[in-house]
Scaffold this motif. Sequence first.
Motif, PDB file in Angstrom:
ATOM      1  N   SER A 101      73.457  41.923 -17.959  1.00  0.00           N
ATOM      2  CA  SER A 101      73.941  43.209 -17.248  1.00  0.00           C
ATOM      3  C   SER A 101      73.068  43.805 -16.204  1.00  0.00           C
ATOM      4  O   SER A 101      73.529  44.700 -15.559  1.00  0.00           O
ATOM      5  CB  SER A 101      74.330  44.395 -18.074  1.00  0.00           C
ATOM      6  N   ASP A 235      83.250  38.618 -17.214  1.00  0.00           N
ATOM      7  CA  ASP A 235      82.781  40.060 -16.069  1.00  0.00           C
ATOM      8  C   ASP A 235      83.933  40.293 -15.331  1.00  0.00           C
ATOM      9  O   ASP A 235      84.418  41.098 -15.050  1.00  0.00           O
ATOM     10  CB  ASP A 235      81.662  39.571 -15.535  1.00  0.00           C
ATOM     11  N   THR A 239      86.450  43.232 -15.010  1.00  0.00           N
ATOM     12  CA  THR A 239      86.484  44.352 -14.042  1.00  0.00           C
ATOM     13  C   THR A 239      87.735  44.248 -13.034  1.00  0.00           C
ATOM     14  O   THR A 239      88.049  45.256 -12.224  1.00  0.00           O
ATOM     15  CB  THR A 239      85.305  44.019 -12.990  1.00  0.00           C
ATOM     16  N   ARG A 248      77.559  41.927  -8.360  1.00  0.00           N
ATOM     17  CA  ARG A 248      77.107  42.115  -9.581  1.00  0.00           C
ATOM     18  C   ARG A 248      75.332  41.935  -9.143  1.00  0.00           C
ATOM     19  O   ARG A 248      74.915  40.920  -8.347  1.00  0.00           O
ATOM     20  CB  ARG A 248      77.231  41.027 -10.600  1.00  0.00           C
TER      21      ARG A 248
END
Length: 250
Positions: A101, A235, A239, A248
């Motif tokens: 992350s 991911d 999102t 990202r």
Amino acid sequence: MTPQFWLWLGFAGMAAGAAAILFLGKRRTQAEEADTIIHGIVPIIAACSYFAMATGQGSLVLPAGPDAAEATRQFYFARYIDWTFTTPLLLLGLSRTAMHSGMRRPAIVWGLIGSDLIMIVTALAFGLSQVAWVKWTWFAISCGAFLAVFYGIFVQLREENAAERDDVRAAFLRNAVFLTVVWCAYPAVLLVGQDGLGLLSPALALAVIAVLDLTAKVVYGLMATVQTTRAVDRDLAETRSPAAPLRRAA
């Protein structure tokens, strides 16, 4: 099989592995793009190393020992140049998996890479040394630095990885254990190979190192690339913005 066979096999396997990783890796986000490049360039560097060794440019002839007036051994210095670049890249990739992350603690990564470089340079000194007590002192220092690398992986990186979601934690642990098992075989081979106790024939030592290199760089690279793809799939699903690439943080 001759030493040359294993060197050319290493070259061909690394070249094919690099092509496969770069073909399979995706670039939907900055993190995914970076991981693809990291794992793709590792076997490219290794392929150059194996080409140099196969053509005689990556080795030199040294005495087999301080008491060996006639006997010699082939010392493959190119593999240490290879490891100087590729193992830090593998550690960087593993660190990116651990902190998927966001790279929250870059100091951990620098510590891992620093310990890794000490390990490789002292292993090079071990291979070059002729005096027994000097040789084995370098070997002990290299093993100490190796333990520091594992501390960074299984203590420091794992602490950071604990903040990630379940699939990322599982991927990191799989990757860390895989690399650990493969990497632990290297000092054992150097210990009993031509640069150490001389218990393995040159061809057998090259064969084992070639298999280990292909496993650590190609097999692991493919595995890590697939795991990164799966993580980014989740991911993007979470999102709900698959049409917004490169957002990202790397």
